[in-house]
Design a protein around this motif. Structure first.
Motif, mmCIF file in Angstrom:
data_model
loop_
_atom_site.group_PDB
_atom_site.id
_atom_site.type_symbol
_atom_site.label_atom_id
_atom_site.label_comp_id
_atom_site.label_asym_id
_atom_site.label_seq_id
_atom_site.Cartn_x
_atom_site.Cartn_y
_atom_site.Cartn_z
ATOM 1 N N LYS A 192 69.352 7.116 -25.576
ATOM 2 C CA LYS A 192 69.692 5.941 -24.772
ATOM 3 C C LYS A 192 71.124 5.998 -24.285
ATOM 4 N N PRO A 194 59.161 -2.665 -24.041
ATOM 5 C CA PRO A 194 60.372 -1.853 -23.897
ATOM 6 C C PRO A 194 61.275 -2.421 -22.802
ATOM 7 N N GLY A 195 62.562 -2.544 -23.101
ATOM 8 C CA GLY A 195 63.520 -3.072 -22.145
ATOM 9 C C GLY A 195 63.654 -4.580 -22.169
ATOM 10 N N ARG A 233 64.052 2.850 -28.633
ATOM 11 C CA ARG A 233 64.755 3.845 -27.819
ATOM 12 C C ARG A 233 65.466 3.199 -26.628
ATOM 13 N N GLN A 234 64.936 2.071 -26.150
ATOM 14 C CA GLN A 234 65.548 1.384 -25.017
ATOM 15 C C GLN A 234 66.667 0.441 -25.433
ATOM 16 N N ALA A 242 59.230 2.858 -28.697
ATOM 17 C CA ALA A 242 59.547 2.697 -27.275
ATOM 18 C C ALA A 242 60.577 1.588 -27.069
ATOM 19 N N ASP A 271 67.733 -5.874 -25.668
ATOM 20 C CA ASP A 271 68.680 -4.763 -25.797
ATOM 21 C C ASP A 271 69.309 -4.701 -27.181
#
Length: 256
Positions: free
Chosen positions: A163, A85-86, A113-114, A110, A89
């Motif tokens: 987000k 996650p992260g 959502r990021q 996860a 993008d």
């Protein structure tokens, strides 16, 4: 070196990826999309994933061929399982069935959502995909449809309302201003079947799709009418009548 040649479908997918993203391309196959995006300078870098070693090896060969080793890494991965996650993008999940796309979205929630943008191009079951996105609070902010090799390919870019801090309301006002407000359920059925933004902007490729769909189902209906009546025939005719009704409502947005 020249850019890799992308099909019209993949060019449309690439066009939906935001500028200067870090991309996770799921099911990368030959790796053409991340190579093209990096080579043109549209994105910063990419993670190209595939569940099978064969396609991943082909992607690695193309990445080396175009000198993109420093900007594109490859990972053997079932969907987004090898992406944190992260880390990306933007996410691309294209060229696979709707059921598999749903599996990847759920298992990689996860990461999704990021992400600021998720580009989806289901080959089937697009209504199921849209139903899931709507139920989970994803917002559609772009849609495209292309005609290639005798097939129509709808695609969309979405983001999580969580987000971006946006409302996840079912049908934004801009998408329904030409649809009677008193029939919100009808509006929702239309958007699930044909998209939220394509009808709003009177997309010409969607209109050709609608005409083809109308002709196809009218022919099926005529064939069913010629058959001996049965409960199964009646049920199928009712289903087709519903499709043709929605089709007519969508074409009416074009002034038909």
């Amino acid at each position: 070196m020249m850019l890799p040649a992308l099909s019209e479908r993949l060019l449309a997918v690439a066009s939906l990826v935001p500028e200067q993203s870090v991309l996770a391309d799921v099911g990368t196959d030959h790796g053409y999309v991340p190579v093209w995006l990096c080579k043109t300078g549209k994105i910063q870098s990419a993670i190209a994933t595939d569940i099978n070693r064969g396609p991943l090896k082909r992607a690695e060969e193309h990445i080396r061929q175009y000198g993109m080793e420093a900007r594109i890494q490859t990972r053997l991965s079932d969907g987004l399982k090898a992406v944190n996650p992260g880390e990306a993008d933007a996410v691309v999940i294209a060229g696979m069935g709707g059921g598999l796309i749903l599996h990847i979205l759920k298992e990689g929630e996860a990461v999704c959502r990021q992400a600021a943008a998720i580009v989806l191009q289901p080959q089937s079951e697009i209504v199921r995909v849209r139903e899931y996105l709507m139920s989970q609070g994803y917002v559609t902010d772009a849609e495209e449809m292309v005609w290639e090799d005798g097939k129509y390919y709808p695609m969309m870019r979405v983001h999580s309302a969580q987000k971006n801090g946006a409302s996840s309301g079912h049908i934004p006002d801009a998408a329904i201003r030409r649809i009677p407000e008193e029939n919100q359920a009808e509006t929702e059925r239309l958007m699930l079947r044909y998209g939220r933004l394509l009808p709003e902007r009177r997309d010409p490729v969607l209109f050709r799709y609608l005409e083809n769909e109308r002709d196809t189902y009218q022919n099926i209906l005529a064939q069913l009418n010629a058959q001996r009546e049965s409960e199964e025939i009646r049920r199928r005719m009712e289903e087709i009548d519903e499709v043709l009704r929605l089709n007519g409502a969508a074409r009416a947005l074009y002034g038909e």
